[in-house]
Design a protein around this motif. Structure first.
Motif, PDB file in Angstrom:
ATOM      1  N   THR A   1      -4.522  18.192   7.346  1.00 17.71           N
ATOM      2  CA  THR A   1      -5.725  17.678   6.643  1.00 17.71           C
ATOM      3  C   THR A   1      -5.392  16.580   5.754  1.00 17.71           C
ATOM      4  OG1 THR A   1      -7.248  19.323   7.054  1.00 17.71           O
ATOM      5  CG2 THR A   1      -7.875  17.902   5.541  1.00 17.71           C
ATOM      6  N   ALA A   2      -4.206  16.787   4.733  1.00 15.82           N
ATOM      7  CA  ALA A   2      -3.946  15.915   3.774  1.00 15.82           C
ATOM      8  C   ALA A   2      -3.370  14.852   4.437  1.00 15.82           C
ATOM      9  CB  ALA A   2      -2.748  16.799   2.860  1.00 15.82           C
ATOM     10  N   GLY A   3      -2.454  14.981   5.743  1.00 13.68           N
ATOM     11  CA  GLY A   3      -2.053  13.789   6.278  1.00 13.68           C
ATOM     12  C   GLY A   3      -3.064  12.903   6.947  1.00 13.68           C
ATOM     13  N   ASN A   4      -3.973  13.554   7.458  1.00 11.65           N
ATOM     14  CA  ASN A   4      -4.870  12.708   8.174  1.00 11.65           C
ATOM     15  C   ASN A   4      -5.698  11.881   7.071  1.00 11.65           C
ATOM     16  OD1 ASN A   4      -4.342  13.649  10.712  1.00 11.65           O
ATOM     17  ND2 ASN A   4      -5.877  15.429  10.521  1.00 11.65           N
ATOM     18  N   LEU A   5      -6.115  12.560   5.978  1.00 10.69           N
ATOM     19  CA  LEU A   5      -6.679  11.879   4.845  1.00 10.69           C
ATOM     20  C   LEU A   5      -5.836  10.686   4.185  1.00 10.69           C
ATOM     21  CD1 LEU A   5      -8.417  15.045   3.175  1.00 10.69           C
ATOM     22  CD2 LEU A   5      -9.466  13.191   4.664  1.00 10.69           C
ATOM     23  N   LEU A   6      -4.603  11.040   4.177  1.00 11.76           N
ATOM     24  CA  LEU A   6      -3.858   9.994   3.529  1.00 11.76           C
ATOM     25  C   LEU A   6      -3.667   8.531   4.445  1.00 11.76           C
ATOM     26  CD1 LEU A   6      -1.917   9.284   1.092  1.00 11.76           C
ATOM     27  CD2 LEU A   6       0.068   9.948   2.554  1.00 11.76           C
ATOM     28  N   ALA A   7      -3.723   9.069   5.885  1.00  8.67           N
ATOM     29  CA  ALA A   7      -3.766   7.673   6.715  1.00  8.67           C
ATOM     30  C   ALA A   7      -4.990   7.128   6.572  1.00  8.67           C
ATOM     31  CB  ALA A   7      -3.265   8.432   8.117  1.00  8.67           C
ATOM     32  N   LEU A   8      -6.103   7.693   6.571  1.00  5.87           N
ATOM     33  CA  LEU A   8      -7.378   7.204   6.471  1.00  5.87           C
ATOM     34  C   LEU A   8      -7.357   6.439   5.208  1.00  5.87           C
ATOM     35  CD1 LEU A   8     -10.315   6.882   7.275  1.00  5.87           C
ATOM     36  CD2 LEU A   8     -10.721   8.886   6.257  1.00  5.87           C
ATOM     37  N   GLY A   9      -7.069   6.693   4.169  1.00  7.96           N
ATOM     38  CA  GLY A   9      -7.175   6.314   2.813  1.00  7.96           C
ATOM     39  C   GLY A   9      -6.173   4.973   2.749  1.00  7.96           C
ATOM     40  N   CYS A  10      -4.969   5.069   3.388  1.00  5.56           N
ATOM     41  CA  CYS A  10      -3.972   3.776   3.425  1.00  5.56           C
ATOM     42  C   CYS A  10      -4.549   2.749   4.538  1.00  5.56           C
ATOM     43  CB  CYS A  10      -2.918   4.208   3.991  1.00  5.56           C
ATOM     44  SG  CYS A  10      -1.683   5.242   2.663  1.00  5.56           S
ATOM     45  N   MET A  11      -5.402   3.041   5.496  1.00  2.00           N
ATOM     46  CA  MET A  11      -5.985   2.291   6.192  1.00  2.00           C
ATOM     47  C   MET A  11      -7.091   1.551   5.662  1.00  2.00           C
ATOM     48  SD  MET A  11      -4.634   2.475   9.345  1.00  2.00           S
ATOM     49  CE  MET A  11      -3.955   3.939  10.159  1.00  2.00           C
ATOM     50  N   MET A  12      -7.846   1.930   4.703  1.00  2.00           N
ATOM     51  CA  MET A  12      -8.829   1.439   3.830  1.00  2.00           C
ATOM     52  C   MET A  12      -8.522   0.520   2.718  1.00  2.00           C
ATOM     53  SD  MET A  12     -11.885   4.462   3.518  1.00  2.00           S
ATOM     54  CE  MET A  12     -10.750   5.775   2.830  1.00  2.00           C
ATOM     55  N   ALA A  13      -7.096   0.922   2.111  1.00  2.00           N
ATOM     56  CA  ALA A  13      -6.585   0.114   1.270  1.00  2.00           C
ATOM     57  C   ALA A  13      -5.869  -1.196   1.872  1.00  2.00           C
ATOM     58  CB  ALA A  13      -5.283   0.814   0.585  1.00  2.00           C
TER      59      ALA A  13
ATOM     60  N   VAL B   1       0.901  -1.047  -0.074  1.00  2.00           N
ATOM     61  CA  VAL B   1      -0.052   0.071   0.003  1.00  2.00           C
ATOM     62  C   VAL B   1       0.880   1.340   0.176  1.00  2.00           C
ATOM     63  CG1 VAL B   1      -1.660   1.302   1.328  1.00  2.00           C
ATOM     64  CG2 VAL B   1      -1.800  -1.031   1.351  1.00  2.00           C
ATOM     65  N   TYR B   2       0.866   2.069  -1.011  1.00  5.51           N
ATOM     66  CA  TYR B   2       1.877   3.175  -1.286  1.00  5.51           C
ATOM     67  C   TYR B   2       1.148   4.475  -1.138  1.00  5.51           C
ATOM     68  CZ  TYR B   2       5.777   5.377  -3.550  1.00  5.51           C
ATOM     69  OH  TYR B   2       6.769   6.369  -3.799  1.00  5.51           O
ATOM     70  N   GLY B   3       1.279   5.147  -0.213  1.00  7.51           N
ATOM     71  CA  GLY B   3       0.610   6.529   0.030  1.00  7.51           C
ATOM     72  C   GLY B   3       1.302   7.809  -0.368  1.00  7.51           C
ATOM     73  N   SER B   4       0.732   8.768  -1.239  1.00  6.26           N
ATOM     74  CA  SER B   4       1.461   9.829  -1.719  1.00  6.26           C
ATOM     75  C   SER B   4       0.575  11.149  -1.373  1.00  6.26           C
ATOM     76  CB  SER B   4       1.828   9.540  -3.151  1.00  6.26           C
ATOM     77  OG  SER B   4       2.656   8.724  -3.482  1.00  6.26           O
ATOM     78  N   ILE B   5       1.278  12.064  -0.924  1.00  2.14           N
ATOM     79  CA  ILE B   5       0.615  13.585  -0.829  1.00  2.14           C
ATOM     80  C   ILE B   5       1.658  14.494  -1.854  1.00  2.14           C
ATOM     81  CG2 ILE B   5       0.288  15.508   0.612  1.00  2.14           C
ATOM     82  CD1 ILE B   5      -0.041  13.660   3.019  1.00  2.14           C
ATOM     83  N   SER B   6       0.891  14.843  -2.719  1.00  2.00           N
ATOM     84  CA  SER B   6       1.383  16.022  -3.423  1.00  2.00           C
ATOM     85  C   SER B   6       0.855  17.458  -3.065  1.00  2.00           C
ATOM     86  CB  SER B   6       1.429  15.747  -4.890  1.00  2.00           C
ATOM     87  OG  SER B   6       0.318  15.638  -5.358  1.00  2.00           O
TER      88      SER B   6
END
Length: 410
Positions: A186-198, A135-140
């Motif tokens: 917010t971006a960090g929180n959302l990425l963590a949430l997305g990676c947990m779902m993945a 699971v690869y998480g990216s913020i840009s």
């Protein structure tokens, strides 16, 4: 919360012991390639809740004030509960070591410019080739592609481009940034949430995913009802200062010793409010009978309320309004926040004992999960503090590590 079983009672001691043996994300290994704040915010959720987080950083350059930055309040708060390894990803040996780690990892998190990870050959496709379950998480700043994809993004730039600064501050005073890096967080929180779902999806499918978000997307998401106000009604919101954009009276009001927040916009609460301040005549005013009417006449109603609230101290009004079910509260400075009895009860300042900076307090996780402790388990590491242990876990010998260190790879 105390950081040692010697400091706490039986129940807390049991929770502390449990935190050392089992947490919700035990067994998950995360490779942390993040920089600045948005990415580390995502990683901190994994680290705080038990993942084996390995922070990967380049070897320190000559003359860098590494200790000064690392031992400061910001870095220490962001990077607790991790282990650290230094790797020069530009070197062949460093890239190979990263790929060995990635082959055994569950999650990789990064917030480099969109093209940098491809140049370093540590992108999702590169890692997926050696670990299809990753699971690869990216913020840009603005997205992985598109016309702004190559641009670097920082919090305040996204606040401006995403509309937040146009609705923050007092009317006529010009754009105003929010006082915290809200886009990064917010971006960090959302990425963590997305990676947990993945990760949850991977349990069913066995397939990893690339999870992405950006500062711009996070900011637009956080516009929430102000965005839907435009999308559905065609209304462009402006600055409203301390007033609620649509629900009046809600805002900041003067007292004899400062200011307080009051929220009394609904008809039911406004009725209780008028009765509490002994102005039942306001309930019969045609222009103030509805929320829409009060919103249109916000200047007059706010001024009328202020003339009353300024006659007595803040605590008087807070006690009165609380007794009548009217939402209200003080406006605290940050030192007052952490002195507040409810904040102390919630344990939002938590201890971290570090051999590098001593016994300090950092901000606790805002999440509580029954049966688990939020106590900090491990101090924020120095650069490369665990390099040998981490690299030995993927097969490197002492001789190989010495050679890599001699070459400046670690």
């Amino acid at each position: 919360m105390p950081d040692s079983p010697a400091d706490i009672g039986t129940q807390e001691r049991a929770m502390f012991a449990a935190s050392k043996t089992r947490l919700p994300l035990n067994g998950i290994t995360v490779l942390d390639l993040t920089l600045a704040r948005a990415g580390p915010t995502a990683v901190r959720h994994f680290a705080d809740w038990g993942a084996n987080v390995i922070r990967i950083e380049p070897p320190p350059g000559e003359g860098e004030d590494v200790a000064g930055r690392r031992h400061g309040f910001d870095f220490q708060n962001l990077h607790r509960n991790k282990r650290a390894v230094t790797l020069n990803l530009k070197a062949k040996e460093g890239h190979e070591a990263f790929m060995r780690l990635a082959a055994k990892a569950d999650v990789v998190l990064e917030n480099m410019r969109a093209n940098v990870k491809h140049r370093l050959k540590v992108s999702y496709d590169d890692v997926k080739a050696v670990n299809p379950r990753i699971v690869y998480g990216s913020i840009s700043g603005f997205g992985q592609d598109g016309p702004y994809g190559p641009r670097a993004g920082v919090d305040q730039i996204a606040q401006g481009m995403g509309g937040l600064m146009s609705i923050t501050g007092e009317p006529g005073r010009g754009p105003m940034r929010v006082g915290i890096p809200i886009d990064d967080l917010t971006a960090g929180n959302l990425l963590a949430l997305g990676c947990m779902m993945a990760l949850f999806d991977r349990e069913r499918t066995g397939v990893g995913r690339w999870v992405t978000t950006s500062l711009l997307e996070a900011q637009i998401f956080m516009l929430d009802f102000q965005a839907s106000r435009w999308l559905m009604e065609g209304e462009v919101a402006g600055q409203a200062g301390n007033d609620h954009p649509t629900g009046i009276p809600t805002g900041v009001f003067p007292t004899s010793d400062g200011h307080i927040n009051i929220a009394a916009s609904s008809s039911r609460v406004f009725t209780r409010f008028c009765e509490a301040i002994e102005r039942p005549d306001w309930l019969t005013r045609e222009d103030w009978k509805t929320q829409a009417g009060r919103s249109r006449d916000r200047a007059a109603i706010n001024a009328a309320i202020g003339e009353i609230t300024r006659t007595k101290p803040s605590n008087h009004w807070i006690e009165l309004f609380e007794a009548n079910g009217i939402p209200c509260g003080p406006i605290n400075s940050i030192d007052q926040v952490f002195a507040d009895p409810q904040v102390k009860h919630l344990g939002m300042a938590t201890r971290m004992n570090s051999p590098h900076v001593g016994d300090k307090q950092v901000v606790a996780s805002a999440i509580s999960i029954s049966g688990f402790s939020k106590a900090i388990r491990d101090h924020t590491p120095n650069a490369g503090e665990h390099s040998d242990d981490i690299l030995k876990s993927v097969g490197y010998s002492d001789a190989e590590l010495n050679d890599m260190r001699h070459k400046g790879v670690i």
